[in-house]
Design a protein around this motif. Structure first.
Motif, PDB file in Angstrom:
ATOM      1  N   GLY A 145       0.437  -1.140   0.038  1.00  0.00           N
ATOM      2  CA  GLY A 145       0.108   0.049   0.091  1.00  0.00           C
ATOM      3  C   GLY A 145       0.879   1.295  -0.091  1.00  0.00           C
ATOM      4  O   GLY A 145       0.325   2.296  -0.038  1.00  0.00           O
ATOM      5  N   ASN A 146       2.210   1.128  -0.176  1.00  0.00           N
ATOM      6  CA  ASN A 146       2.849   2.353  -0.133  1.00  0.00           C
ATOM      7  C   ASN A 146       3.342   2.769  -1.648  1.00  0.00           C
ATOM      8  O   ASN A 146       4.466   2.547  -2.103  1.00  0.00           O
ATOM      9  N   LYS A 147       2.324   3.359  -1.987  1.00  0.00           N
ATOM     10  CA  LYS A 147       2.531   3.732  -3.495  1.00  0.00           C
ATOM     11  C   LYS A 147       3.725   4.699  -3.939  1.00  0.00           C
ATOM     12  O   LYS A 147       4.227   4.365  -5.104  1.00  0.00           O
ATOM     13  N   GLN A 148       3.785   5.804  -3.247  1.00  0.00           N
ATOM     14  CA  GLN A 148       4.791   6.511  -3.488  1.00  0.00           C
ATOM     15  C   GLN A 148       6.143   6.090  -3.289  1.00  0.00           C
ATOM     16  O   GLN A 148       7.057   6.273  -4.074  1.00  0.00           O
ATOM     17  N   LYS A 149       6.212   5.177  -1.816  1.00  0.00           N
ATOM     18  CA  LYS A 149       7.711   4.372  -2.137  1.00  0.00           C
ATOM     19  C   LYS A 149       8.054   3.623  -3.253  1.00  0.00           C
ATOM     20  O   LYS A 149       9.093   3.529  -3.661  1.00  0.00           O
ATOM     21  N   ALA A 150       6.970   3.047  -3.823  1.00  0.00           N
ATOM     22  CA  ALA A 150       7.339   1.950  -4.798  1.00  0.00           C
ATOM     23  C   ALA A 150       7.507   2.952  -6.210  1.00  0.00           C
ATOM     24  O   ALA A 150       8.514   2.361  -6.879  1.00  0.00           O
ATOM     25  N   LEU A 151       6.981   4.000  -6.452  1.00  0.00           N
ATOM     26  CA  LEU A 151       7.249   4.980  -7.328  1.00  0.00           C
ATOM     27  C   LEU A 151       8.765   5.379  -7.115  1.00  0.00           C
ATOM     28  O   LEU A 151       9.451   5.730  -8.150  1.00  0.00           O
ATOM     29  N   ASP A 152       8.989   5.909  -6.068  1.00  0.00           N
ATOM     30  CA  ASP A 152      10.494   6.250  -5.627  1.00  0.00           C
ATOM     31  C   ASP A 152      11.406   5.291  -5.916  1.00  0.00           C
ATOM     32  O   ASP A 152      12.474   5.810  -6.584  1.00  0.00           O
TER      33      ASP A 152
END
Length: 611
Positions: free
Chosen positions: A241-248
């Motif tokens: 559920g950590n969408k931004q961390k995945a994109l980072d």
């Protein structure tokens, strides 16, 4: 010499580096392989003796005709069943031909043969992991030797055997204490992270995958493993559920390796809120990943057989692994086996983020088999399906170049420049370079030169652009000093490139510095033996320094050497009459005396075919 470029989209040193757009572009200017005469092929039915079967098998083996080699080795074994050397070669040929079960049978028979235990232990251990016989696998894969690579390989495989046996914590602890050279770290970090994911230890997985992703040396050491780590981390964070961390995580890789298509697909999936599945989900796939990691890291010119062996074994354990299939296809391209390459590319799963890459390479490879119209249709459809994908224009442009349709090639790159817009990135240099080549071939120098200079603005030290533009300036007598300096800079960057050294020799020739020309052209002939244009240039230089017998010899070699761009009628005229006497301007006296090779831009994915 403005060399003919031939693009292999996907088979340079390592998959992720080749798929990086900048390196893909460099592959587009790679020198071609000389075309050898088709060898005489003997089949098992043609031979009647052990020596005949053995020699024919070795010939087929060297030519990478594994199907025929296997039949011939078996024929030789019929004459001498106890011959270990024949059985060893049979085993390797079976693996290289993709017959894991057949190779395993021979490996079992050779398990006590120390000369091949490096292979037999691995394949027998992998077979045990595949069959879920994890304790047996650990016994087979035990290793106490001195070789660092073998040590790492066996320890990683033993770790995956432990994971399969439900001993994930033990595997992680053991691998975490492994001692070895610094380059071990990217492999151990990634595989510990993958093991932790399979074992359900998300915290350890996140930590180790982060370690792999932030290891900047990993990009050079093992780019394929680095990209697997990035994608595993991004999937982990997306599923948590950590969408931004995945994109980072994806952004970190984007900064190091530009335009890697699978990352683009993964980013789009995560941005939609999807939770993509991990690539490795069990011990068998993990063990296959070990062979992929090692094979990818070893993948370089001259190591094709060893790399193919690792990758074919990996493929047997994880047949849907797209990156393995694409690397195998690239190796087949290097070995001039386009039909085999097409087979590998076609096996990439439809739902894989690498499917588009395989489709691009498949289109280019169709061109290599002579199916030009089919290749054009295939690649044009790919452009239409995603007009923003610049790699599609490079692939399509390569086919147009090979078919000498330079008008369509120029139009193709005009569209690519429109996609780039007003703010091109450094990685876009090759689009402008290829557009420059297209217009140069159309004899529209006013459109060609600005594109070459734009390519140099984006990538000032790019040797192929420096060579091409410098050679053009010298050959057209436009700016000899600037052109010569560009070529010298290109030679400094690639001193062993026979084509670029030829450019320097020809520049000296055009400037009337014939002794210097001979020196450089003799070196170019040594670096790139059998090229008609270089032989032709050296003949001209010899003539001007009074070595007329040697000049005629080189011109005769030009007639029988590889090189479709040499004007053979002009060469015959020189053999008969020599060069015209010099007037007071040596830079114009020999204009047209030797026709330079005009590069035909990209033709695909081996990064090379392959340099």
């Amino acid at each position: 010499m403005r060399q003919r470029s031939s693009l292999l989209l996907l088979s340079s040193a390592a998959l992720s580096m080749v798929l990086a757009f900048g390196n893909l572009a460099q592959a587009a200017t790679a020198e071609p392989r000389p075309t050898a005469e088709k060898p005489v092929t003997f089949t098992a039915g043609d031979v009647k003796s052990f020596s005949g079967a053995f020699l024919a098998a070795r010939t087929a083996d060297v030519d990478h005709d594994y199907t025929n080699a296997i039949a011939l080795y078996r024929k030789a074994l019929g004459f001498d069943p106890a011959n270990l050397e024949i059985r060893e070669r049979l085993m390797v040929s079976l693996f290289l031909n993709g017959d894991f079960d057949g190779g395993l049978k021979e490996a079992d028979a050779l398990k006590d043969d120390s000369s091949v235990d490096r292979i037999t232990k691995i394949v027998r251990g992998l077979a045990a992991i595949k069959d879920r016989k994890f304790d047996s696998a650990k016994k087979i894969l035990s290793y106490n030797g001195p070789n660092d690579l073998d040590k790492l390989t066996h320890q990683l495989l033993v770790g995956w055997a432990d994971v399969g046996a439900g001993k994930g914590k033990q595997a992680i602890a053991t691998l975490g204490s492994v001692k070895g050279p610094d380059w071990f770290k990217v492999f151990t970090d990634y595989h510990i992270g993958a093991m932790a994911l399979v074992a359900g230890d998300i915290n350890t997985a996140r930590q180790k995958l982060n370690d792999a992703v932030t290891n900047r040396e990993a990009v050079a050491t093992a780019p394929d493993t680095f990209m697997r780590a990035v994608m595993a981390l991004a999937r982990l964070e997306a599923n948590a559920g950590n969408k931004q961390k995945a994109l980072d995580a994806i952004s970190v890789a984007d900064q190091l390796i530009n335009n890697y298509a699978p990352l683009k697909a993964l980013r789009q999936s995560i941005e939609k809120g999807e939770k993509p599945a991990q690539q490795i989900t069990n011990a068998s796939e993990g063990a296959a990943g070990v062979l992929f990691s090692i094979g990818g890291a070893l993948n370089r010119q001259g190591a094709e057989d060893m790399v193919a062996l690792y990758l074919q074994i990996s493929h047997a354990l994880d047949p849907k692994s797209a990156d393995t299939l694409i690397l195998l296809g690239g190796i087949a391209e290097k070995l001039e086996q386009p039909e085999r390459a097409i087979e590998f590319y076609g096996k990439v799963p439809e739902d894989s983020p690498m499917r588009r890459i395989s489709e691009l390479q498949l289109g280019v490879t169709l061109s290599d088999t002579g199916k030009i119209d089919e290749a054009k249709r295939h690649l044009k459809e790919l452009i239409d399906s995603d007009p923003s994908d610049l790699r599609s224009y490079i692939a399509y442009g390569s086919v147009l170049s090979e078919s000498k349709d330079y008008k369509a090639m120029a139009e193709n790159y005009d569209k690519a420049v429109e996609v780039i817009g007003s703010l091109p990135k450094p990685s876009d240099w090759s689009i402008f370079f290829q557009r420059g080549i297209a217009y140069e071939r159309l004899k529209q120098w006013d459109k060609s030169e600005p594109n070459f200079r734009k390519a140099l603005e984006l990538n000032p030290d790019q040797p192929q652009v420096l060579n091409y533009l410098g050679y053009s300036l010298v050959d057209m007598n436009l700016n000899l000093d600037e052109g010569l300096n560009m070529i010298k800079k290109a030679v400094d960057a690639k001193p062993d490139d026979g084509y670029i050294v030829d450019s320097l020799g020809w520049a000296y020739f055009r400037m009337g510095k014939f002794d210097d020309s001979v020196t450089e052209l003799e070196r170019a002939v040594q670096l790139r033996a059998g090229d008609a244009t270089i032989n032709d240039h050296l003949g001209d230089a010899y003539w001007r320094v009074g070595r007329k017998l040697e000049a005629v010899y080189q011109w005769n070699r030009a007639l029988i050497s590889e090189g479709e761009d040499v004007n053979k009628e002009r060469v015959k005229e020189k053999i008969a009459n020599g060069l015209a006497p010099l007037d007071n301007n040596p830079s114009t006296a020999d204009r047209g005396q030797a026709d330079p090779v005009q590069p035909a831009p990209p033709a695909p994915a081996n990064p090379d075919k392959k340099s």
